[in-house]
Enzyme design. Structure first.
Site, PDB file in Angstrom:
ATOM      1  N   GLY A  28       0.816  -1.310  -0.133  1.00 31.53           N
ATOM      2  CA  GLY A  28      -0.182  -0.031   0.109  1.00 31.53           C
ATOM      3  C   GLY A  28       0.989   1.362   0.037  1.00 31.53           C
ATOM      4  O   GLY A  28       2.068   1.108   0.187  1.00 31.53           O
ATOM      5  N   LEU A  29       0.232   2.506  -0.245  1.00 30.83           N
ATOM      6  CA  LEU A  29       1.049   3.684  -0.195  1.00 30.83           C
ATOM      7  C   LEU A  29       1.702   3.905   1.308  1.00 30.83           C
ATOM      8  O   LEU A  29       1.270   3.560   2.059  1.00 30.83           O
ATOM      9  CB  LEU A  29      -0.254   4.722  -0.657  1.00 30.83           C
ATOM     10  N   SER A  30       2.719   4.872   0.895  1.00 33.02           N
ATOM     11  CA  SER A  30       3.334   5.302   2.079  1.00 33.02           C
ATOM     12  C   SER A  30       2.291   6.013   3.152  1.00 33.02           C
ATOM     13  O   SER A  30       1.179   6.724   2.795  1.00 33.02           O
ATOM     14  CB  SER A  30       4.231   6.370   1.645  1.00 33.02           C
ATOM     15  N   SER A  32      -0.279   4.328   4.505  1.00 31.02           N
ATOM     16  CA  SER A  32      -1.558   3.673   4.308  1.00 31.02           C
ATOM     17  C   SER A  32      -1.793   2.790   5.658  1.00 31.02           C
ATOM     18  O   SER A  32      -2.680   2.298   5.953  1.00 31.02           O
ATOM     19  CB  SER A  32      -1.583   2.808   3.263  1.00 31.02           C
ATOM     20  N   GLY A  33      -0.655   2.553   6.377  1.00 35.28           N
ATOM     21  CA  GLY A  33      -0.648   2.015   7.630  1.00 35.28           C
ATOM     22  C   GLY A  33       0.030   0.667   7.857  1.00 35.28           C
ATOM     23  O   GLY A  33      -0.366  -0.044   8.946  1.00 35.28           O
ATOM     24  N   SER A  35       2.974  -0.184   8.510  1.00 31.83           N
ATOM     25  CA  SER A  35       4.145  -0.522   9.860  1.00 31.83           C
ATOM     26  C   SER A  35       3.341  -0.660  10.985  1.00 31.83           C
ATOM     27  O   SER A  35       3.509  -1.317  11.905  1.00 31.83           O
ATOM     28  CB  SER A  35       5.249   0.629   9.807  1.00 31.83           C
ATOM     29  N   SER A 102       5.991  -1.938  -1.901  1.00 32.40           N
ATOM     30  CA  SER A 102       5.790  -3.018  -3.079  1.00 32.40           C
ATOM     31  C   SER A 102       4.895  -2.603  -4.142  1.00 32.40           C
ATOM     32  O   SER A 102       4.014  -3.063  -4.312  1.00 32.40           O
ATOM     33  CB  SER A 102       5.816  -4.388  -2.593  1.00 32.40           C
TER      34      SER A 102
HETATM   35  P1  ADP Z   1       2.982   2.903   6.367  1.00 32.41           P
HETATM   36  O1  ADP Z   1       3.891   1.967   7.020  1.00 32.41           O
HETATM   37  O2  ADP Z   1       2.042   2.422   5.305  1.00 32.41           O
HETATM   38  O3  ADP Z   1       3.975   3.983   5.620  1.00 32.41           O
HETATM   39  P2  ADP Z   1       2.410   4.076   8.821  1.00 32.41           P
HETATM   40  O4  ADP Z   1       1.968   2.962   9.569  1.00 32.41           O
HETATM   41  O5  ADP Z   1       3.716   4.329   9.120  1.00 32.41           O
HETATM   42  O6  ADP Z   1       2.200   3.670   7.365  1.00 32.41           O
HETATM   43  O7  ADP Z   1       1.631   5.082   9.246  1.00 32.41           O
HETATM   44  C1  ADP Z   1       0.263   5.177   9.013  1.00 32.41           C
HETATM   45  C2  ADP Z   1      -0.169   6.355   9.937  1.00 32.41           C
HETATM   46  O8  ADP Z   1      -2.024   6.286   9.920  1.00 32.41           O
HETATM   47  C3  ADP Z   1      -0.205   6.352  11.210  1.00 32.41           C
HETATM   48  O9  ADP Z   1       0.209   7.652  11.999  1.00 32.41           O
HETATM   49  C4  ADP Z   1      -1.472   5.573  12.115  1.00 32.41           C
HETATM   50  O10 ADP Z   1      -1.355   5.860  13.395  1.00 32.41           O
HETATM   51  C5  ADP Z   1      -2.329   6.207  11.169  1.00 32.41           C
HETATM   52  N1  ADP Z   1      -3.717   5.285  11.169  1.00 32.41           N
HETATM   53  C6  ADP Z   1      -4.890   5.744  11.177  1.00 32.41           C
HETATM   54  N2  ADP Z   1      -5.808   4.663  11.001  1.00 32.41           N
HETATM   55  C7  ADP Z   1      -5.201   3.750  10.686  1.00 32.41           C
HETATM   56  C8  ADP Z   1      -5.598   2.261  10.520  1.00 32.41           C
HETATM   57  N3  ADP Z   1      -6.643   1.588  10.402  1.00 32.41           N
HETATM   58  N4  ADP Z   1      -4.311   1.423  10.163  1.00 32.41           N
HETATM   59  C9  ADP Z   1      -3.272   1.666  10.323  1.00 32.41           C
HETATM   60  N5  ADP Z   1      -2.623   3.044  10.521  1.00 32.41           N
HETATM   61  C10 ADP Z   1      -3.738   3.839  10.802  1.00 32.41           C
END
Ligand code: ADP
Length: 197
Positions: A28-30, A32-33, A35, A102
Site C-alpha cells: 500500500g501507499l506510504s 496507508s498503515g 507499519s 511494493s
Molecule cells: P506505512 O507503514 O504504510 O507507511 P504508517 O503505519 O507508518 O504507514 O503510518 C500510518 C499512519 O496512519 C499512522 O500515523 C497511524 O497511526 C495512522 N492510522 C490511522 N488509522 C489507521 C489504520 N486503520 N491502520 C493503520 N494506520 C492507521
C-alpha cells in the site's frame, strides 16, 4: 530459493510449533498503515504463541539492500531479496510480516509464485492518497510535493493496486485494532495445526 534438503521438513516444524509458516505481505501507499498494523499484528500473534517476525524498511533497506535506491529496477531487486529472505523464514516456520510499499504488481506476483499456495497472504492496505497525504507521519509527502524526494509512490511514481489480494484493509474506515482482527480472522484457518511433541 531452493530449500535445502535436510532431515527436518517444514511439516516437522509446523507440528512442533502448532502452526505453519506464512508470509503476510502488506502492500500500500506510504502512510496507508502497513507499519502500524504490522507492529500490532506481531504483538497479537506473539501473545497467541505464534512465532513471528516483521521485515521492514528499517531492518532491510539499511542492511541487506543498502546498495539499492528507489528506481523501478532497484525497487524490484529490493522486493526480490525481501521475498527470498521471507521465503526462507517461512520455511523455517515463522509467520513473517512485511511492510514494503511494493508498488509493482509483477514484483509481488513473482513472490507469490515462488511460495506454496496458502502461504502467501497479500494484504492490501487500502487508503486514498488524500488521506495518506494528510496523515503524512514522516513528512515524506510534503517533501515529495516540494520536489525534495524523487520517485515517490503516489506522487511521482506509480502504485499498482493488487487485483486479487487475499485481504483488503480499508485503513481510512477501520481502526488499527479492527484491521489486525481482520488479518487474525483470515489466517486462523490457514496456520493452526495440531501440535505434536
Ligand atoms: P506505512 O507503514 O504504510 O507507511 P504508517 O503505519 O507508518 O504507514 O503510518 C500510518 C499512519 O496512519 C499512522 O500515523 C497511524 O497511526 C495512522 N492510522 C490511522 N488509522 C489507521 C489504520 N486503520 N491502520 C493503520 N494506520 C492507521
Amino acid at each position: 530459493p531452493d530449500v535445502a534438503k535436510t532431515k527436518i521438513t517444514a511439516d516437522d516444524r509446523a507440528l512442533r510449533n502448532g502452526h505453519k509458516g506464512a508470509l503476510i505481505w502488506l502492500t500500500g501507499l506510504s502512510a496507508s498503515g502497513k507499519s502500524t498494523i504490522a507492529t500490532e499484528l506481531e504483538a497479537e500473534l506473539f501473545h497467541h504463541h505464534l512465532n513471528c517476525y516483521v521485515l521492514d524498511g528499517d531492518n532491510i533497506r539499511q542492511g541487506l539492500c543498502k546498495d539499492l535506491g528507489f528506481s523501478a529496477k532497484d525497487r524490484a531487486e529490493n522486493i526480490r531479496r525481501v521475498g527470498e529472505v521471507a521465503h526462507l523464514m517461512t520455511d523455517g516456520g515463522l509467520i513473517v510480516i512485511t511492510t514494503f510499499i511494493s508498488p509493482y504488481r509483477a514484483d509481488r506476483d513473482s513472490i507469490r509464485k515462488a511460495i506454496e499456495p496458502n502461504e502467501f497472504i497479500e494484504v492490501f492496505a487500502k487508503c486514498p492518497l488524500e488521506v495518506c497525504e494528510k496523515r503524512d507521519p514522516k513528512g515524506l509527502y510534503k517533501k515529495a510535493r516540494a520536489g525534495e524526494i524523487r520517485d515517490f509512490t503516489g506522487i511521482s511514481a506509480p502504485y499498482e493496486e493488487p487485483l486479487k489480494p487475499e485481504l483488503i484493509l480499508e485503513t481510512d474506515k477501520f481502526s488499527v485494532a479492527e484491521c489486525v482482527a481482520q488479518i487474525m480472522d483470515y489466517i486462523k484457518d490457514l496456520i493452526y495445526v495440531e501440535k505434536r511433541a
